[in-house]
Design a protein around this motif. Structure first.
Motif, PDB file in Angstrom:
ATOM      1  N   TYR A  80       0.851  -1.189   0.000  1.00  0.00           N
ATOM      2  CA  TYR A  80       0.000   0.000   0.000  1.00  0.00           C
ATOM      3  C   TYR A  80       0.884   1.236   0.000  1.00  0.00           C
ATOM      4  N   GLN A  81       0.621   2.135  -0.941  1.00  0.00           N
ATOM      5  CA  GLN A  81       1.424   3.339  -1.088  1.00  0.00           C
ATOM      6  C   GLN A  81       0.789   4.543  -0.413  1.00  0.00           C
ATOM      7  N   GLY A  82      -0.529   4.696  -0.538  1.00  0.00           N
ATOM      8  CA  GLY A  82      -1.196   5.835   0.072  1.00  0.00           C
ATOM      9  C   GLY A  82      -2.508   6.128  -0.608  1.00  0.00           C
ATOM     10  N   ALA A  83      -3.166   7.209  -0.140  1.00  0.00           N
ATOM     11  CA  ALA A  83      -4.466   7.584  -0.689  1.00  0.00           C
ATOM     12  C   ALA A  83      -4.479   9.028  -1.169  1.00  0.00           C
ATOM     13  N   ASP A  84      -3.313   9.596  -1.382  1.00  0.00           N
ATOM     14  CA  ASP A  84      -3.221  10.977  -1.839  1.00  0.00           C
ATOM     15  C   ASP A  84      -2.478  11.003  -3.170  1.00  0.00           C
ATOM     16  N   LEU A  85      -3.235  11.079  -4.251  1.00  0.00           N
ATOM     17  CA  LEU A  85      -2.651  11.016  -5.583  1.00  0.00           C
ATOM     18  C   LEU A  85      -1.720  12.195  -5.853  1.00  0.00           C
ATOM     19  N   ARG A  86      -2.113  13.375  -5.437  1.00  0.00           N
ATOM     20  CA  ARG A  86      -1.249  14.551  -5.650  1.00  0.00           C
ATOM     21  C   ARG A  86       0.079  14.400  -4.907  1.00  0.00           C
ATOM     22  N   ALA A  87       0.035  13.943  -3.668  1.00  0.00           N
ATOM     23  CA  ALA A  87       1.270  13.754  -2.894  1.00  0.00           C
ATOM     24  C   ALA A  87       2.142  12.683  -3.547  1.00  0.00           C
ATOM     25  N   PHE A  88       1.513  11.617  -4.037  1.00  0.00           N
ATOM     26  CA  PHE A  88       2.271  10.574  -4.723  1.00  0.00           C
ATOM     27  C   PHE A  88       2.977  11.150  -5.956  1.00  0.00           C
ATOM     28  N   LEU A  89       2.250  11.897  -6.764  1.00  0.00           N
ATOM     29  CA  LEU A  89       2.843  12.470  -7.987  1.00  0.00           C
ATOM     30  C   LEU A  89       3.932  13.479  -7.659  1.00  0.00           C
ATOM     31  N   HIS A  90       3.735  14.253  -6.622  1.00  0.00           N
ATOM     32  CA  HIS A  90       4.762  15.216  -6.214  1.00  0.00           C
ATOM     33  C   HIS A  90       6.042  14.477  -5.809  1.00  0.00           C
ATOM     34  N   ALA A  91       5.905  13.435  -4.992  1.00  0.00           N
ATOM     35  CA  ALA A  91       7.068  12.651  -4.568  1.00  0.00           C
ATOM     36  C   ALA A  91       7.714  11.942  -5.754  1.00  0.00           C
ATOM     37  N   ALA A  92       6.882  11.399  -6.652  1.00  0.00           N
ATOM     38  CA  ALA A  92       7.392  10.647  -7.808  1.00  0.00           C
ATOM     39  C   ALA A  92       8.128  11.533  -8.805  1.00  0.00           C
TER      40      ALA A  92
END
Length: 191
Positions: A80-92
């Motif tokens: 499980y990575q998370g539930a915040d798509l914007r935060a994921f894209l920012h980190a990625a």
């Protein structure tokens, strides 16, 4: 599946990111991922170039939070990575958001697994799922996951049996059922 509002908003701005540590395609069109038995409506949105993918676990409820899972093939783990798509894209956009310590902890220790008896003693949804499967299966409840939760989808090699309970994030896996031995030998008249 309906597209969640958060994803629709992002798609209105851009469909992907190139040139970063991950290739990102929010449409999922450029990626092909197996494991449909685990993520039947999964939308692969990123990959690392080594056969590992980040997948949005879509459901029929477009207002449900977007859950992002990492599907790894070596070791064969869902994380499980998370539930915040914007935060994921920012980190990625700066580095791989993968927590390798969590990945290998899940592979080595299988935290949070339940045997069938424990699953049958759980809530109604978990009990219904466990009643459909036999004693070989180990159960994992990711309905309310925290970052780093996951399970070893390939614990027993490429023929590991994996199941999911509808759209609920309830999963189970087991060693492959033993095949009847000797049928080829009987066909040839050998004993």
């Amino acid at each position: 599946m309906p597209v969640p509002e958060e994803l629709r908003t992002l798609l209105a701005e851009d469909a992907g990111v190139a040139g970063g540590p991950l290739e990102v395609d929010l449409t999922g069109r450029s990626f092909s991922v197996g494991l449909e038995e685990l993520f039947p409506a999964g939308l692969p949105i990123a990959h690392d170039g080594s056969g590992n993918f980040w997948v949005l676990d879509l459901t029929s409820d477009p207002t449900a939070p977007v859950h992002i899972f990492f599907l790894c093939h070596d070791p064969p783990v869902v994380l499980y990575q998370g539930a915040d798509l914007r935060a994921f894209l920012h980190a990625a956009s700066r580095a791989s958001p993968l927590d390798e310590d969590a990945l290998f902890t899940v592979w080595r220790t299988n935290p949070g697994t339940l045997d069938r008896a424990a699953a049958l003693a759980g809530d109604g949804e978990l009990r219904a799922f466990a009643s459909e499967l036999d004693e070989r299966f180990v159960f994992v409840d990711l309905r309310s996951p925290a970052g780093g939760d996951g399970f070893s989808w390939g614990r027993y090699g490429p023929r590991t049996e994996v199941r999911r309970h509808g759209e609920a994030r309830l999963f189970a896996y087991a060693a492959p059922a033993e095949r009847e031995r000797g049928s080829f030998r009987r066909l040839l008249g050998l004993r």
